[in-house]
Structure formats: structure tokens, C-alpha cells
Motif scaffolding. Structure first.
Motif, mmCIF file in Angstrom:
data_model
loop_
_atom_site.group_PDB
_atom_site.id
_atom_site.type_symbol
_atom_site.label_atom_id
_atom_site.label_comp_id
_atom_site.label_asym_id
_atom_site.label_seq_id
_atom_site.Cartn_x
_atom_site.Cartn_y
_atom_site.Cartn_z
ATOM 1 N N HIS A 23 0.802 -1.225 0.000
ATOM 2 C CA HIS A 23 0.000 0.000 0.000
ATOM 3 C C HIS A 23 0.835 1.275 0.000
ATOM 4 N N PRO A 24 1.849 1.401 0.863
ATOM 5 C CA PRO A 24 2.646 2.636 0.840
ATOM 6 C C PRO A 24 3.427 2.822 -0.460
ATOM 7 N N ALA A 25 3.732 1.720 -1.142
ATOM 8 C CA ALA A 25 4.547 1.810 -2.352
ATOM 9 C C ALA A 25 3.718 2.088 -3.603
ATOM 10 N N TYR A 91 -5.619 3.554 -15.009
ATOM 11 C CA TYR A 91 -6.419 2.483 -14.414
ATOM 12 C C TYR A 91 -5.877 2.021 -13.065
ATOM 13 N N CYS A 92 -5.099 2.857 -12.390
ATOM 14 C CA CYS A 92 -4.609 2.553 -11.055
ATOM 15 C C CYS A 92 -5.467 3.266 -10.014
ATOM 16 N N LEU A 218 -2.347 -5.299 -5.387
ATOM 17 C CA LEU A 218 -1.697 -6.127 -6.407
ATOM 18 C C LEU A 218 -2.047 -5.627 -7.810
ATOM 19 N N HIS A 219 -3.270 -5.168 -7.993
ATOM 20 C CA HIS A 219 -3.686 -4.581 -9.274
ATOM 21 C C HIS A 219 -2.765 -3.422 -9.643
ATOM 22 N N ASN A 220 -2.537 -2.500 -8.703
ATOM 23 C CA ASN A 220 -1.635 -1.377 -8.970
ATOM 24 C C ASN A 220 -0.217 -1.859 -9.233
ATOM 25 N N PHE A 221 0.232 -2.822 -8.450
ATOM 26 C CA PHE A 221 1.582 -3.365 -8.597
ATOM 27 C C PHE A 221 1.776 -3.921 -10.006
ATOM 28 N N ARG A 223 -0.170 -3.210 -12.704
ATOM 29 C CA ARG A 223 -0.364 -2.139 -13.687
ATOM 30 C C ARG A 223 0.918 -1.337 -13.888
ATOM 31 N N GLU A 224 1.603 -1.032 -12.793
ATOM 32 C CA GLU A 224 2.818 -0.220 -12.885
ATOM 33 C C GLU A 224 3.941 -0.943 -13.605
ATOM 34 N N ARG A 225 3.778 -2.256 -13.771
ATOM 35 C CA ARG A 225 4.786 -3.051 -14.490
ATOM 36 C C ARG A 225 4.278 -3.518 -15.843
ATOM 37 N N GLY A 226 3.236 -2.853 -16.346
ATOM 38 C CA GLY A 226 2.780 -3.079 -17.715
ATOM 39 C C GLY A 226 1.812 -4.218 -17.905
ATOM 40 N N GLY A 227 1.229 -4.735 -16.821
ATOM 41 C CA GLY A 227 0.337 -5.887 -16.962
ATOM 42 C C GLY A 227 -1.086 -5.486 -17.240
ATOM 43 N N TYR A 228 -1.448 -5.266 -18.499
ATOM 44 C CA TYR A 228 -2.797 -4.819 -18.841
ATOM 45 C C TYR A 228 -3.156 -5.215 -20.255
#
Length: 277
Positions: A23-25, A91-92, A218-221, A223-228
Motif C-alpha cells: 500500500h505505501p509503495a 487504471y490505477c 496487487l492490481h496497482n503493482f 499495472r505499474e509493471r505493464g500488466g494490462y
């Protein structure tokens, strides 16, 4: 301790750990510079300037919580709690509130949430007012966009009522919908990747809430690494909370009027918008 109890404890502790660590990250509250980056994303992808987030809530189906009566029984006639989210154009989720009972409306959840209180009290560290692209007047606030369930305000834009709308108001609603739909897509991506959200969650209420919070981080994690994949967002089984009447503010109405005029001006219009309404 039975095998079922052990498994339940492992699920709960794992979900809590995921939330506490990630969450903090991946969901820290944005500061001014990051709000400006979010606004730039909305302008580029959705053609809505000065927008810093799309807001909505969705029902999460659960088995009836113990000794809850009808508290979690929603207008769709099943038991649920609500996932309320503020999403960026990527989408984050930038903020979530999880666990309000299913009988609550979007506006009530928003008003009682930490985010809603920070917005009301100007504690979100939003950038100062600025002119819209191509204009020199007036300086406009940064805003969030939502549906009819949310109260119109200086930093909260909602559609005009759908009855007997002028062309200008129809264009505004179209432009707002283009920006607001990113939160719908975000819910779709979330539900289609973490598929336990497609059916009732058979866990204790506290564990179910922790599981949804873990899925959001985990969704944000991811998304930030291109998983979409775009197809992931096209459908989902999550339903919106009940929409109850809310009051608008005079200042919010003036801000919406300025956006409406801008979207029909040479500086703000889109070539296809009249054909789209």
C-alpha cells in the motif's frame, strides 16, 4: 485448530501482509507534482483538462455477515459491501475505501470516507487553479469526475440531468463520461484478473475486506509493471451502489458551466464530439 480454520487464518494474514507492504509503495497519496502528472494523463488520453481522478463505487458480493440483519443487503437484493475507488487515467487506484455496507449510497460512502473529508477540507494537496489549455481566463480548479450519485462541487464534476439537455450540456456529459469511464475499466481489469470477485466471497467479513484490499494493491503493482490487456476491462460482474439524491454547490455549478463553454470553444472542442452525442 482445524484445517479450515488454518487456511482461513493463512488467507487473512497473507492479505493483510500484502496490503501493509504494498500500500505505501503503490497507493500513496499523491502530492502536487504527481497530481499534475495525473491531470496530464487525463488530458492526453481522455481530453478532459484539469482532471485528477475518476470516482465510483462497486458492490462486492459476500455471504451474509453474522448478526448483520439487513445492513449489508443492497437494492439489488443480495448481500455486499462496497469498494469505493479514485482512479487515474492509467487504471490505477489512488485511493480506496473498502467495507461500507451494501445498503449505503455512493454519496454517503464518499462523504464519510477519509478521502471525501480531505477533499472537503482542502487537505489533498491539489495544485492551485490554472487556466485551461489555450485560454487565458478564468483560472479553473482541478477536479474529480463521477456520476449522478456525487454532489457537484468546486473539485467534483458530475453530469447534467439527462432530461431535455441542450447541445452544450450533452457535449459536457460526453466529455465527462470519457474521463469517468476509466474507473469502470479499472474495476473491469481488477475483477477479470482477480476472479474471486466474480462470485460471492465465502469468507468472514473482515477477511473478505482484507482480500479485496490486497487485490487492489496487487492490481496497482501489476499495472505499474505493464500488466494490462484492454479486453480485460470490457466486462465485469461488479454492480454500482444505489444512487441517492445529493445537493450541488453554487461554486461547483459555475465551474461546470466554464467547462461546458470550453468544450464547445475552438480551444477545447473535439472534431467528433457532436457526432458522438
Amino acid at each position: 485448530m482445524s484445517g479450515k480454520s488454518t487456511a482461513s487464518m493463512v488467507v487473512r494474514e497473507t492479505c493483510v501482509a500484502i496490503w501493509d507492504v504494498l500500500h505505501p509503495a503503490v497507493m500513496a497519496q499523491p502530492q502536487k507534482e504527481e497530481w499534475l502528472q495525473i491531470a496530464d494523463q487525463f488530458q492526453q488520453s481522455c481530453n478532459f483538462p484539469n482532471c485528477v481522478g475518476a470516482i465510483d463505487g462497486k458492490h462486492i458480493r459476500v455471504k451474509k455477515p453474522i448478526r448483520s440483519g439487513s445492513q449489508f443487503f443492497n437494492y439489488k437484493k443480495y448481500f455486499s459491501f462496497v469498494l469505493f475507488a479514485v482512479c487515474d487515467a492509467n487504471y490505477c487506484s489512488r485511493y480506496i475505501d473498502v467495507g461500507s455496507n451494501g445498503s449505503s449510497s455512493d454519496s454517503a460512502i464518499f462523504g464519510h470516507s477519509a478521502f471525501g473529508q480531505m477533499l472537503i477540507n482542502n487537505d489533498l494537496d491539489l495544485p492551485g487553479n490554472t487556466t485551461l489549455p489555450g485560454t487565458s481566463y478564468p483560472a479553473m480548479p482541478y477536479v474529480f469526475v463521477g456520476d449522478e450519485a456525487f454532489a457537484l462541487g468546486e473539485h467534483m464534476m458530475r453530469p447534467y440531468s439527462s432530461r431535455g439537455l441542450s447541445i452544450a450540456r450533452q457535449v459536457f456529459n460526453y466529455r465527462l463520461t470519457r474521463a469517468r469511464r476509466v474507473v469502470e475499466c479499472a474495476f473491469g481489469i481488477l475483477a477479470n484478473k482477480w476472479r474471486f470477485l466474480h462470485s460471492p466471497i465465502h469468507l468472514k467479513l473482515e477477511t473478505a475486506i482484507s482480500a479485496v484490499k490486497a487485490a487492489c494493491t496487487l492490481h496497482n503493482f501489476v499495472r505499474e509493471r505493464g500488466g494490462y490487456n484492454f479486453e480485460d476491462s470490457l466486462s465485469h460482474s461488479l454492480e454500482s451502489p444505489n444512487q441517492s439524491g445529493v445537493r450541488r454547490t453554487r461554486h461547483g455549478a459555475a465551474v461546470r458551466v466554464h467547462f461546458t463553454a470550453y468544450f464547445l470553444s475552438p480551444q477545447g472542442e473535439l472534431p467528433w464530439q457532436l457526432e458522438a452525442i
